[in-house]
Design a protein around this motif. Sequence first.
Motif, PDB file in Angstrom:
ATOM      1  N   PHE A 108      40.955-114.931  14.059  1.00  0.00           N
ATOM      2  CA  PHE A 108      39.859-114.616  13.154  1.00  0.00           C
ATOM      3  C   PHE A 108      39.946-115.412  11.854  1.00  0.00           C
ATOM      4  O   PHE A 108      38.918-115.824  11.306  1.00  0.00           O
ATOM      5  CB  PHE A 108      39.826-113.118  12.849  1.00  0.00           C
ATOM      6  CG  PHE A 108      39.135-112.297  13.894  1.00  0.00           C
ATOM      7  CD1 PHE A 108      37.908-112.689  14.413  1.00  0.00           C
ATOM      8  CD2 PHE A 108      39.705-111.119  14.371  1.00  0.00           C
ATOM      9  CE1 PHE A 108      37.253-111.933  15.376  1.00  0.00           C
ATOM     10  CE2 PHE A 108      39.061-110.350  15.331  1.00  0.00           C
ATOM     11  CZ  PHE A 108      37.838-110.760  15.838  1.00  0.00           C
ATOM     12  N   ARG A 109      41.129-115.620  11.350  1.00  0.00           N
ATOM     13  CA  ARG A 109      41.273-116.414  10.133  1.00  0.00           C
ATOM     14  C   ARG A 109      40.759-117.832  10.345  1.00  0.00           C
ATOM     15  O   ARG A 109      40.048-118.394   9.497  1.00  0.00           O
ATOM     16  CB  ARG A 109      42.742-116.438   9.701  1.00  0.00           C
ATOM     17  CG  ARG A 109      43.214-115.137   9.070  1.00  0.00           C
ATOM     18  CD  ARG A 109      44.705-115.154   8.827  1.00  0.00           C
ATOM     19  NE  ARG A 109      45.146-113.934   8.147  1.00  0.00           N
ATOM     20  CZ  ARG A 109      46.377-113.458   8.216  1.00  0.00           C
ATOM     21  NH1 ARG A 109      47.302-114.092   8.944  1.00  0.00           N
ATOM     22  NH2 ARG A 109      46.698-112.347   7.560  1.00  0.00           N
ATOM     23  N   LEU A 110      41.087-118.417  11.484  1.00  0.00           N
ATOM     24  CA  LEU A 110      40.644-119.776  11.788  1.00  0.00           C
ATOM     25  C   LEU A 110      39.132-119.833  11.988  1.00  0.00           C
ATOM     26  O   LEU A 110      38.454-120.733  11.474  1.00  0.00           O
ATOM     27  CB  LEU A 110      41.359-120.284  13.045  1.00  0.00           C
ATOM     28  CG  LEU A 110      42.874-120.483  12.934  1.00  0.00           C
ATOM     29  CD1 LEU A 110      43.477-120.740  14.308  1.00  0.00           C
ATOM     30  CD2 LEU A 110      43.192-121.642  11.996  1.00  0.00           C
ATOM     31  N   VAL A 111      38.589-118.872  12.727  1.00  0.00           N
ATOM     32  CA  VAL A 111      37.153-118.851  13.010  1.00  0.00           C
ATOM     33  C   VAL A 111      36.362-118.576  11.736  1.00  0.00           C
ATOM     34  O   VAL A 111      35.309-119.179  11.493  1.00  0.00           O
ATOM     35  CB  VAL A 111      36.837-117.817  14.100  1.00  0.00           C
ATOM     36  CG1 VAL A 111      35.327-117.633  14.252  1.00  0.00           C
ATOM     37  CG2 VAL A 111      37.458-118.227  15.434  1.00  0.00           C
ATOM     38  N   HIS A 112      36.858-117.680  10.913  1.00  0.00           N
ATOM     39  CA  HIS A 112      36.141-117.327   9.682  1.00  0.00           C
ATOM     40  C   HIS A 112      36.052-118.523   8.734  1.00  0.00           C
ATOM     41  O   HIS A 112      35.027-118.727   8.073  1.00  0.00           O
ATOM     42  CB  HIS A 112      36.849-116.166   8.982  1.00  0.00           C
ATOM     43  CG  HIS A 112      36.099-115.624   7.808  1.00  0.00           C
ATOM     44  ND1 HIS A 112      34.825-115.088   7.917  1.00  0.00           N
ATOM     45  CD2 HIS A 112      36.412-115.545   6.491  1.00  0.00           C
ATOM     46  CE1 HIS A 112      34.403-114.699   6.730  1.00  0.00           C
ATOM     47  NE2 HIS A 112      35.343-114.974   5.837  1.00  0.00           N
ATOM     48  N   GLU A 113      37.092-119.325   8.715  1.00  0.00           N
ATOM     49  CA  GLU A 113      37.073-120.520   7.870  1.00  0.00           C
ATOM     50  C   GLU A 113      36.056-121.525   8.379  1.00  0.00           C
ATOM     51  O   GLU A 113      35.351-122.175   7.592  1.00  0.00           O
ATOM     52  CB  GLU A 113      38.464-121.156   7.824  1.00  0.00           C
ATOM     53  CG  GLU A 113      38.552-122.380   6.920  1.00  0.00           C
ATOM     54  CD  GLU A 113      39.954-122.964   6.845  1.00  0.00           C
ATOM     55  OE1 GLU A 113      40.106-124.035   6.237  1.00  0.00           O
ATOM     56  OE2 GLU A 113      40.884-122.343   7.396  1.00  0.00           O
ATOM     57  N   ALA A 114      35.966-121.663   9.702  1.00  0.00           N
ATOM     58  CA  ALA A 114      35.054-122.649  10.291  1.00  0.00           C
ATOM     59  C   ALA A 114      33.618-122.141  10.392  1.00  0.00           C
ATOM     60  O   ALA A 114      32.672-122.923  10.227  1.00  0.00           O
ATOM     61  CB  ALA A 114      35.562-123.054  11.679  1.00  0.00           C
ATOM     62  N   TYR A 115      33.452-120.837  10.675  1.00  0.00           N
ATOM     63  CA  TYR A 115      32.118-120.256  10.883  1.00  0.00           C
ATOM     64  C   TYR A 115      31.994-118.950  10.089  1.00  0.00           C
ATOM     65  O   TYR A 115      31.941-117.860  10.659  1.00  0.00           O
ATOM     66  CB  TYR A 115      31.881-119.991  12.370  1.00  0.00           C
ATOM     67  CG  TYR A 115      31.838-121.224  13.218  1.00  0.00           C
ATOM     68  CD1 TYR A 115      30.683-122.004  13.301  1.00  0.00           C
ATOM     69  CD2 TYR A 115      32.964-121.640  13.943  1.00  0.00           C
ATOM     70  CE1 TYR A 115      30.642-123.152  14.083  1.00  0.00           C
ATOM     71  CE2 TYR A 115      32.930-122.791  14.722  1.00  0.00           C
ATOM     72  CZ  TYR A 115      31.769-123.538  14.785  1.00  0.00           C
ATOM     73  OH  TYR A 115      31.728-124.675  15.558  1.00  0.00           O
ATOM     74  N   PRO A 116      31.924-119.034   8.761  1.00  0.00           N
ATOM     75  CA  PRO A 116      31.908-117.825   7.935  1.00  0.00           C
ATOM     76  C   PRO A 116      30.668-116.953   8.117  1.00  0.00           C
ATOM     77  O   PRO A 116      30.694-115.777   7.756  1.00  0.00           O
ATOM     78  CB  PRO A 116      31.979-118.381   6.510  1.00  0.00           C
ATOM     79  CG  PRO A 116      31.448-119.782   6.612  1.00  0.00           C
ATOM     80  CD  PRO A 116      31.885-120.268   7.953  1.00  0.00           C
ATOM     81  N   ASP A 117      29.596-117.506   8.688  1.00  0.00           N
ATOM     82  CA  ASP A 117      28.370-116.728   8.855  1.00  0.00           C
ATOM     83  C   ASP A 117      28.342-115.912  10.144  1.00  0.00           C
ATOM     84  O   ASP A 117      27.469-115.047  10.313  1.00  0.00           O
ATOM     85  CB  ASP A 117      27.151-117.652   8.825  1.00  0.00           C
ATOM     86  CG  ASP A 117      26.954-118.294   7.455  1.00  0.00           C
ATOM     87  OD1 ASP A 117      27.378-117.681   6.460  1.00  0.00           O
ATOM     88  OD2 ASP A 117      26.402-119.399   7.394  1.00  0.00           O
ATOM     89  N   LEU A 118      29.265-116.171  11.059  1.00  0.00           N
ATOM     90  CA  LEU A 118      29.306-115.394  12.292  1.00  0.00           C
ATOM     91  C   LEU A 118      29.957-114.037  12.041  1.00  0.00           C
ATOM     92  O   LEU A 118      30.901-113.920  11.255  1.00  0.00           O
ATOM     93  CB  LEU A 118      30.093-116.147  13.374  1.00  0.00           C
ATOM     94  CG  LEU A 118      29.433-117.403  13.937  1.00  0.00           C
ATOM     95  CD1 LEU A 118      30.354-118.084  14.953  1.00  0.00           C
ATOM     96  CD2 LEU A 118      28.088-117.074  14.599  1.00  0.00           C
TER      97      LEU A 118
END
Length: 299
Positions: A108-118
């Motif tokens: 989640f940390r990695l995804v949130h950095e790349a796709y904060p709007d999801l």
Amino acid sequence: MSSNTIKVNKDDKFKKLSNIHPCLGGEAHTKYGRVHLPVSPTCNIQCKFCKRDCNEDEDRPGVANGILHPKDAVATVKKALELCPEITVVGIAGPGDTLATGYAIETFRLVHEAYPDLVECLSTNGLLLERYADDLYEAGVSTITVTVNAVDPKIQSQIISNVILDGKVYFGEEAAKILIDAQLRGIKKISELGVIVKVNTVLVPGINDKHIEETAKTVKEAGATLYNIIPLIPQHDLSHVPAPTCQQLDNARLEAEKYLEVFRHCKHCRADACGIPGKKDLSSLLYGKRNDLETFSHG
């Protein structure tokens, strides 16, 4: 911040999320998609209806085509969005428990950095939810699903075989009480952080089907916002128990609705589902070849 302010903020947040999260709102369910990242390989409890595995053929709880490494999550989400631009939610639902290892939070940390709007959504049995609530919140998680099958240890002990906590194995009603207490503390803590909590209950005829009202009332008091009742798939140690009838499911939902809004559109997704629920599942294109069968996960 007062409790009334927190409630107003959560109500507003739930309304906004239910418009774009296919597992929270009925209208969103047919318009928006989700991708599940199967990064969690192990579990810390044993439910009597669950047998975890990795394969391409079976469509049942605790199954995914394979395990995804957190470092590959961002590339996987990118591919998923290319396959289905309607995806609004990145979820982690197994195939083991998402908090039994640190992979879900790392992902989640990695995804949130790349796709904060999801929207980031986690499913868990809740045993370690209180311990990791702050980490999940900081990683961007905004919705949590906790599977609570009973709030009475006598009933819960008929649904789980054991609990593993900090290297020790617990059995029977002792295990059930440890799990229930941890689930309620976890729901309370994560809810107070402003995260929307949905509770799943697997309906097991003859065991917890007369216990739904008490469960709904208790999780509501702990901070849950939404309730989802899932029919048992007879398998593993509960293979002798028949699946609930439509009437039993409807009765249980009516009992739960005395306290919580009930989500009635669940498509019982696998831990590696991809796409808009109810439409063609794209997981074979995302993760590899698998049979095009109905999917199911207790989350």
